[in-house]
Enzyme design. Sequence first.
Site, PDB file in Angstrom:
ATOM      1  N   HIS A 185       0.838  -1.201   0.000  1.00 47.94           N
ATOM      2  CA  HIS A 185       0.000   0.000   0.000  1.00 47.94           C
ATOM      3  C   HIS A 185       0.877   1.256   0.000  1.00 47.94           C
ATOM      4  O   HIS A 185       0.607   2.205  -0.742  1.00 47.94           O
ATOM      5  CB  HIS A 185      -0.931  -0.024   1.213  1.00 47.94           C
ATOM      6  CG  HIS A 185      -1.921   1.075   1.238  1.00 47.94           C
ATOM      7  ND1 HIS A 185      -1.806   2.138   2.114  1.00 47.94           N
ATOM      8  CD2 HIS A 185      -3.045   1.291   0.515  1.00 47.94           C
ATOM      9  CE1 HIS A 185      -2.834   2.953   1.908  1.00 47.94           C
ATOM     10  NE2 HIS A 185      -3.596   2.465   0.950  1.00 47.94           N
ATOM     11  N   ASP A 237      -6.168   1.614  -2.057  1.00 50.64           N
ATOM     12  CA  ASP A 237      -6.905   1.305  -0.831  1.00 50.64           C
ATOM     13  C   ASP A 237      -7.696   0.008  -0.964  1.00 50.64           C
ATOM     14  O   ASP A 237      -7.727  -0.814  -0.045  1.00 50.64           O
ATOM     15  CB  ASP A 237      -7.845   2.455  -0.470  1.00 50.64           C
ATOM     16  CG  ASP A 237      -7.115   3.702   0.010  1.00 50.64           C
ATOM     17  OD1 ASP A 237      -5.871   3.668   0.149  1.00 50.64           O
ATOM     18  OD2 ASP A 237      -7.796   4.718   0.254  1.00 50.64           O
TER      19      ASP A 237
END
Length: 138
Positions: free
Chosen positions: A63, A105
Amino acid sequence: MRTLWIMAVLLVGVEGSLVQFETLIMKIAGRSGVWYYGSYGCYCGSGGQGRPQDASDRCCFVHDCCYGKVTDCDPKADVYTYSEENGVVVCGGDDPCKKQICECDRVAATCFRDNKDTYDNKYWFFPAKNCQEESEPC
């Protein structure tokens, strides 16, 4: 009491995409991102260095790398749009940069869901001194 204080500190100043990230984690992984991943391993939470400690920590590493590739917008503040189709989150909107944030996300939240069984409480509030190894490239 200390845990409640830490949770409050983590929430101060959180806006835009970070709130949406929390919402996606709740929706996809079925757990609070702030609680479970706000300070976990070497990469979950603010900052990040060293080697990911397990698959859950690797979700945060990936991420972070994804956010690092986002240009022309702010991954932590800009608001994106998404919908849910047949139980699957679909990132939308006309802004490719915001769509990229959403994808970062969504992929991370899915990774958390798929790696719940690797989550280990010993990495919760993991000391930064244990994350001194050279970081691997994204």
